[in-house]
Design an enzyme around this catalytic site. Structure first.
Site, mmCIF file in Angstrom:
data_model
loop_
_atom_site.group_PDB
_atom_site.id
_atom_site.type_symbol
_atom_site.label_atom_id
_atom_site.label_comp_id
_atom_site.label_asym_id
_atom_site.label_seq_id
_atom_site.Cartn_x
_atom_site.Cartn_y
_atom_site.Cartn_z
ATOM 1 N N CYS A 69 -31.997 -21.193 25.246
ATOM 2 C CA CYS A 69 -32.990 -20.364 24.382
ATOM 3 C C CYS A 69 -33.433 -21.532 23.386
ATOM 4 O O CYS A 69 -32.781 -22.378 22.789
ATOM 5 C CB CYS A 69 -32.321 -19.206 23.481
ATOM 6 S SG CYS A 69 -33.326 -18.795 22.251
ATOM 7 N N CYS A 205 -40.238 -21.826 25.468
ATOM 8 C CA CYS A 205 -39.480 -20.698 25.277
ATOM 9 C C CYS A 205 -38.974 -20.284 26.758
ATOM 10 O O CYS A 205 -39.726 -20.263 27.566
ATOM 11 C CB CYS A 205 -40.218 -19.490 24.769
ATOM 12 S SG CYS A 205 -39.385 -17.817 24.692
HETATM 13 N N1 DGL Z 1 -35.764 -17.151 25.101
HETATM 14 C C1 DGL Z 1 -35.906 -17.755 23.763
HETATM 15 C C2 DGL Z 1 -36.583 -18.936 23.563
HETATM 16 O O1 DGL Z 1 -36.272 -19.746 24.427
HETATM 17 C C3 DGL Z 1 -35.883 -16.491 22.724
HETATM 18 C C4 DGL Z 1 -37.221 -15.849 22.672
HETATM 19 C C5 DGL Z 1 -36.872 -14.720 21.582
HETATM 20 O O2 DGL Z 1 -36.101 -13.981 21.526
HETATM 21 O O3 DGL Z 1 -37.981 -14.584 20.796
HETATM 22 O O4 DGL Z 1 -37.098 -19.184 22.509
#
Ligand code: DGL
Length: 284
Positions: A69, A205
């Protein structure tokens, strides 16, 4: 066992790359679907949620946890590594996805924090699409700028995109939204300035590779979209080769286990679509 953590479905893009490249390892995925998305939460909330979820993965036997993440990596990782881990679990490790991505885009190792000498490198422009909190953290422009000042970095927050992906919204609406963000990111910095022409795009993301086809369609031809899941997998592979104590490959090729803080019956079908095979979640 290697723990792979994300706020929701996005980390599956990283797990997919990991299990394709290094199938022998024992992976445990944890999606905090009960609290997703993280991208607009405040820094303390993201830190607290990330810490609690890492703790959960440690408690089921993962000694190495990858924050799959960008938001958690940009906002919480350094603090966890420096202030929490040494007291809570000094023999365990937490890694993230931002460091390998910056190494890949700059071609400079993380421990080098100034531009390498030699001939003046060609000017480049990188555009980063990310959550609001990742953009506000400034991690990508700051860390790239330290190592490769010839790379100009434009950031574009994409609020609402993760919510749409998490809820399995129709593709046409997602495509429209992505096109708007891409168009905004390419507009000149001032009114009347020529449009920006990036050579590279970072989908910063882990949810966004799930809709990469829409980014590819909206970006000008010739812009390379970095393969963050592939980059992270390669980097983790090198780490595991140096640190066999965290997880040695198992010849029985164990299947990953999937945990969620949300409702397994709700998140399973969408996750299966994203992961490319049936995913059955257990509630944690
Ligand atoms: N998938 C995550 C990222 O890489 C988090 C996205 C989220 O929960 O807003 O930032």
């Amino acid at each position: 066992m290697i723990g792979v953590f994300d706020s929701g479905h996005g980390g599956l893009t990283i797990l997919r790359a990991l299990s394709a490249r290094f199938p022998g390892h024992r992976y445990v995925f944890l999606g905090d679907h009960g609290h997703a998305p993280y991208g607009a939460r405040d820094v303390e909330a993201i830190y607290g949620l990330t810490r609690d979820n890492v703790e959960r993965l440690f408690s089921i036997g993962c000694r190495l946890v990858l924050l799959a993440c960008n938001t958690a990596s940009a906002v919480a990782l350094r603090r966890l590594q420096q202030t929490w881990l040494p007291h809570f679990a000094p023999d365990n490790r937490i890694l993230g996805v931002v460091v390998p991505t910056i190494e890949a885009v700059t071609q400079v190792p993380w421990h080098v924090t100034s531009p390498p000498g030699g001939p003046e490198p060609e000017a480049r422009r990188v555009v980063v699409y990310a959550t609001r909190r990742t953009v506000e953290s400034g991690s990508y422009p700051f860390e790239i700028g330290l190592r490769a000042p010839a790379i100009g970095v434009t950031q574009q927050a994409c609020p609402g995109l993760v919510d749409r992906i998490e809820s399995g919204a129709p593709e046409a609406g997602i495509a429209r939204m992505v096109t708007e963000f891409v168009t905004a990111s390419l507009a000149g910095e001032r009114e009347g300035a020529p449009p920006l022409v990036p050579d590279t795009a970072i989908l910063g993301c882990t949810h966004y590779p799930l809709v990469a086809v829409h980014f590819a369609a909206a970006l000008p031809p010739g812009v390379e979209i970095l393969d963050q899941p592939g980059i992270v997998a390669d980097s983790l592979g090198r780490y595991l080769a140096r640190h066999r104590e965290f997880d040695a490959p198992d010849p029985e090729n164990p299947a990953p286990r999937f945990f969620t803080t949300g409702d397994p019956a709700r998140v399973g079908p969408l996750a299966s679509r994203f992961f490319g095979r049936t995913v059955e979640f257990e509630r944690l």
